[in-house]
Every structure is written in C-alpha cells, then in structure tokens.
Write an enzyme that holds these catalytic residues in place. Sequence first.
Site, PDB file in Angstrom:
ATOM      1  N   LYS A 284       1.257  -1.513   0.326  1.00 40.69           N
ATOM      2  CA  LYS A 284       0.230   0.602  -0.295  1.00 40.69           C
ATOM      3  C   LYS A 284       1.037   1.151  -0.084  1.00 40.69           C
ATOM      4  O   LYS A 284       1.646   1.497   0.779  1.00 40.69           O
ATOM      5  CB  LYS A 284      -1.173  -0.241   1.356  1.00 40.69           C
ATOM      6  CG  LYS A 284      -1.927   0.821   0.942  1.00 40.69           C
ATOM      7  CD  LYS A 284      -2.910   0.525   2.476  1.00 40.69           C
ATOM      8  CE  LYS A 284      -3.638   1.885   2.550  1.00 40.69           C
ATOM      9  NZ  LYS A 284      -5.558   1.498   2.891  1.00 40.69           N
ATOM     10  N   GLU A 375     -19.533  -5.402   9.915  1.00 37.36           N
ATOM     11  CA  GLU A 375     -20.273  -4.797  10.974  1.00 37.36           C
ATOM     12  C   GLU A 375     -21.066  -6.052  11.727  1.00 37.36           C
ATOM     13  O   GLU A 375     -21.749  -5.712  12.734  1.00 37.36           O
ATOM     14  CB  GLU A 375     -21.292  -4.230  10.228  1.00 37.36           C
ATOM     15  CG  GLU A 375     -19.816  -2.715   9.577  1.00 37.36           C
ATOM     16  CD  GLU A 375     -19.278  -2.858   7.965  1.00 37.36           C
ATOM     17  OE1 GLU A 375     -18.205  -2.500   7.708  1.00 37.36           O
ATOM     18  OE2 GLU A 375     -19.465  -4.630   7.865  1.00 37.36           O
ATOM     19  N   ARG A 403     -24.952  -2.687   6.850  1.00 37.16           N
ATOM     20  CA  ARG A 403     -25.054  -4.234   6.696  1.00 37.16           C
ATOM     21  C   ARG A 403     -25.347  -4.870   8.253  1.00 37.16           C
ATOM     22  O   ARG A 403     -25.568  -6.378   7.708  1.00 37.16           O
ATOM     23  CB  ARG A 403     -23.365  -4.085   6.617  1.00 37.16           C
ATOM     24  CG  ARG A 403     -22.644  -3.619   5.051  1.00 37.16           C
ATOM     25  CD  ARG A 403     -21.475  -3.473   5.440  1.00 37.16           C
ATOM     26  NE  ARG A 403     -20.550  -4.108   5.803  1.00 37.16           N
ATOM     27  CZ  ARG A 403     -19.626  -4.490   4.678  1.00 37.16           C
ATOM     28  NH1 ARG A 403     -20.285  -4.635   3.059  1.00 37.16           N
ATOM     29  NH2 ARG A 403     -18.653  -5.650   4.756  1.00 37.16           N
TER      30      ARG A 403
END
Length: 637
Positions: A284, A375, A403
């Site tokens: 990243k 979640e 969610r």
Amino acid sequence: MKIEILPRIKSPVDLRTLSGSELETLADEIREVLCTVVEDRSAHFASNLGVVELCIALHLAYDFRKDRLIWDTGHQIYPHKLITGRYEEISSIRRKGGLMGYPNPEESDYDLFMTGHAGASVSTVMGLKAGDDLAGEPGRKSVAVIGDGALPSGVVFEAMNNAAGLNQDVLVILNDNKMGICPRVGGLAKYLDKARVAPFYNGLKRDVSWLLNKLPVVGESMENTLGSFKEAVKGFLHGGMLFEEMGFRYIGPVDGHDIESLSGYLQMIKNIKGPVLLHVLTEKGHGFEPATNDPVSFHAPAPFQRNEDNEIVPIEKPGAAKSKAYTDVVSNSILQAMTDNERVVVLTAAMCAGNKLGKIRDAFPDRFFDTGICEAHAVAFAGGMAKAGLRPIVDIYSTFLQRSFDHIFQEVALQNLPVTFCLDRAGIAGEDGPTHHGAFDNSYMRCFPNMVLMSPGDAQDVEHMLEFSLTFDGPTAIRYPKAAADAVERQVASVELGKSEVYVWGKDGMLVAFGSLFTDCVRAAEQLREEGLDVGVINARFAKPLDTEVIHQALQESGFVITVEEGTLCGGFGSAVLESANEAGINTQHLRRMGIPDRFIEHGHRGELLADLGLDVAGISAAAREMAQQSRLLINE
C-alpha cells in the site's frame, strides 16, 4: 515527471502496443498523476498507488469489453479509470459533476457496479458468470479483486463456499497489502502473514512429489503415510491450504508489482476450470515513500504538495473551519466515558482511524475491539457483551451499519439490550458519494421497537447524549455528520428521554431540526426575524421517542412548522412528526418536511450538496418564506 505515454492510452487495447519498459514507465506516470490529484482535495491515495501494476496486468491479460471485472470496495479504482479512457477527466474526480471516486457504470462500460462497500465482489462476479453461462456465453471470464482487509467479511466466505459448490470458473484475486484502512486484524490476518513468506504454490501434486518419492515407509501402508505426509508438507510449504480446502485452486503468493510476471500468471490461469484464487502481494502506497511509510495517514490524506526533494508540504486551506469535527467530539466523549466507567467498551469495524479511536485503543487496549470489516459480527458481539453486563459502544459509519441490520433487530433490539450505536458520517458524506451518504439510518433505526434514536443539535449536545445513552436501560443510537461541530450559544438543557429543546418560540412559524442542521435553522430564523417573520427553532434531539407535547403545540399554535433533517424523507424524522400529528388528529396542512428526497445523491462537497437539497441557511429560509406566504403571514413579498 513529464506525462507522455498515459495520454495515448484511450482504452486498455492500447496497452498491447507498449513494450515492457514502456509499461513500467506508464506505471510511473500513473503514480505521478495520482500525486497531482491529492494536491487540492482529499482522495483515496495509498490504496491506488498499490494496485497500479495489478491493474495494468489485468487489462493486458483480459479483454474487459466482454470479460467481467469487479473491484471490491472500489476506492482503488483510479488507475483503472486512467487506462479506460478517463485520463483527461481525472482532475474532476471527487468534485461535484466530475468523476466519482468509486466505479460508476454511468462513466464507463468498464465499470459494472457502483461498489463502495467491502465484500460483495465475489458474489456479484459469480452472478455475472452464472448469467453469462445461461445466456450461452461461457467464454466470458469473470474476475474479482478483493483486498485482505475485506476478505474476512462474512459474505465473502458465503460466496466462496457457493462458488466451490457450483465449481464455477471464476478468478478471485486476493490483493494482500497487510492493510485495510488500518492494519488488518484477526486470525485470518495471521494466516495470510504466514502465506506471505511461503514458497510459491500452484495447487499441483508435483510440487511435493519429489520429496514424497524419497521417503521410506516402514510399518504403515504406503498409501496412508504418503497421503498424510503430503498434506503436512503442503501445509508447511504454503499458506493456501484454507482456500484449497474450500474448493479453490490456490496459486501464489506472487509479486504484485511485477507487470510481466503478473501478466504471465494471469494468462496461465485464464483457462483453468473451476474457482481459482490468485494471491498477489502488494504494498500500500508503493512508489511514493511517505505513503509506504505511513499507509494509514495516506489512505485518504489531506491535500498536499511536494517540494523538489519529493517531500510532503501540507496545504493550509484558507478559511478552514477551526471547530472540531463531530467525530473528534464523539471520540473525546467516549474516551471520557471509558475513563469514568470501566464497564464501557468500544467496538469498531476496521475504522479505528476514521472514527478517531486511536487514543482509545492506546489507553484501553483491553476494552477496544476492532472486528475488521465485519459489521454484522460487531453488533452481535456487542449484544453478547451487553448481556454480560458491559456497556458497549458500537462506533460505525452510518452507511456501513446498514450491513448489520438483522443483528440490530435480533441480537440487540429484540433483546432490549443497552448497546449504544454511534453512527458517524450520518447524512451527507461529501465527496465519497452515494455509496457513503448516511441517508437511511433515521428510517432503518426508527422502525425497531425499543430503539431510542438521537442526534445532537450541536457540539454541546454530544457529551450529554452519550451520558444519557450509557445509563439508559435499552438500545440507543446517536447519529452525527462528517462536519465541523458548531455550537449555538445558549444554556444547554439536560438530555431527558424523548424531550426536545426549545431554543426560541415563534408565533409565525417553527423550524424543528433533528440533528446538526439545528445550527443552520438558528441562523435562518435570525435572518427571517430581521425580515419581520417571528420564526422559532426547536432542537428535536430525539426522533424516537418523539417530543409530541412540544411538537404538537407548535403545530397547533404556529402558522407553519418545517421539520429539517439530514436524512431521507421516507420514514425519517419528518415522517415521525407527520404520523404523530395524524394520530392526534392535528391538521398538518401547514407542515412541511425537509430532508433528502427519494433518490441517490451524487458526490460533491458537503456544502454544495446541502445547498442543492435546500438544506442550507438559504434553502431553509426560502422554505419558511414560502410557508409563511401560504399562511398569509408574509408582509413584505
């Protein structure tokens, strides 16, 4: 760096005209353009730097004019946009009317879904593949690119289990950069760490056959011994056994920054039958040292420029708001609550940085729980905590809490457990656009029995609401926007269940605000009083239970009432007022509801979008004048 090759790439087909060295130069040019994007706006950055070579290799190996490609979550879509004909428009990205920071089918046929939530890519790619096969086009390839941060999402394993059962010809590329927005967490993260250092493996028995052939077998049957040893060696040599056991052909890990090698692997995989997982290792922030060194800060950094030494020079925005953001005010209040009460714990779903919970994680590591991008699990987990006597705070963005809808219902509301939901980014979320606007929580939280739904009118309400929530014997939700937490000067009333706060009464009309637009309502009322209209303001504080006494009084005594909320009109706070008035037999002819209409709102600066919706000071004032005219109270037209 001069950009020379990228302007010539009008479609991915043009990539095939480039030499290997030109492809490497193209990757450098893409990174240079990504750096210019963040010079004047916040944008997803480090994640895009990390997939440049992977994106190029994918478009070299496949023809996505007919093949299928889904980028999971989608915030790493910028290189894909640059090589699919959108280079000339890249300066407009995340600006109102410009390119979206996520895939958008309205922009390009290369974008199939508007993906903004993690985990759904494998399911949608399976659906595309099933549809193509049934339509008589089995030759169309289907590829999902999913990050290691999104991999633990439950829906991913549901899809992979189904794909193996169907034996579908789908390719799942695991983009493993050891990060979500923050460093990945959990058992799967540790598993992938082992896989990163394992030798390459492609799922074929010949990988271990040379060793098996040299083993003496004494005492047991050769077949049993060889079978057991083969599995043990495979487990030792590579980290892909989990995926192999799930029915996927595992290949990897491979270098995600080597275009030639990646292209070769992708070509090799194209015609393999059955589901395949290609484990790609990326970094990243790759290619830009500050982002590589601090990928969390550079996930979506504030605008910056670079000096001659390629060092970061922060940009100070003129007139930038000096007020703390609601996120900061809430996190500070949570920290204080955890300091005061050892039973208070906090849970988040891979958004420690976004929710500004780092100081809480550091101060109370045993009472801080990051579940990863899970979640639903976080909410059910919190339900168990509450049942055991803790006071859990679930701190999740409004758009992502959707969610976990079923678990809010089953494991919290149905059990009437004291879980506090802090819904960050409620309302207009700005440049992230329709996938991230928290427009629906007023409606989906209000429908649950036992649920108490609050929203602070300004910064001064936050601490009082959290204190109330942590002593209330049932589930509560506090919603707040991605905005500066302004404060209205006043003697702040204490927070009591279902009680609003009357800021000022007005006989001509009343503005009833649920949430942070209370401050704009105060400004609008001041403006209207200067024009001769006696308009008052109520800080509703609660959408459920509603302060029917005060609001009914406003409906009966004032010339008009306007409800103002930063949420969808359908089923929201205004609907609660309308329902209550109808049940009480109160005339609602002079009631007007202001909020987000029944459509998805595009991306843009929060202020621009609120103005378009009429939810700024000017829009609220205009609505009040119109209502006053209808009530024949407007003196000076």
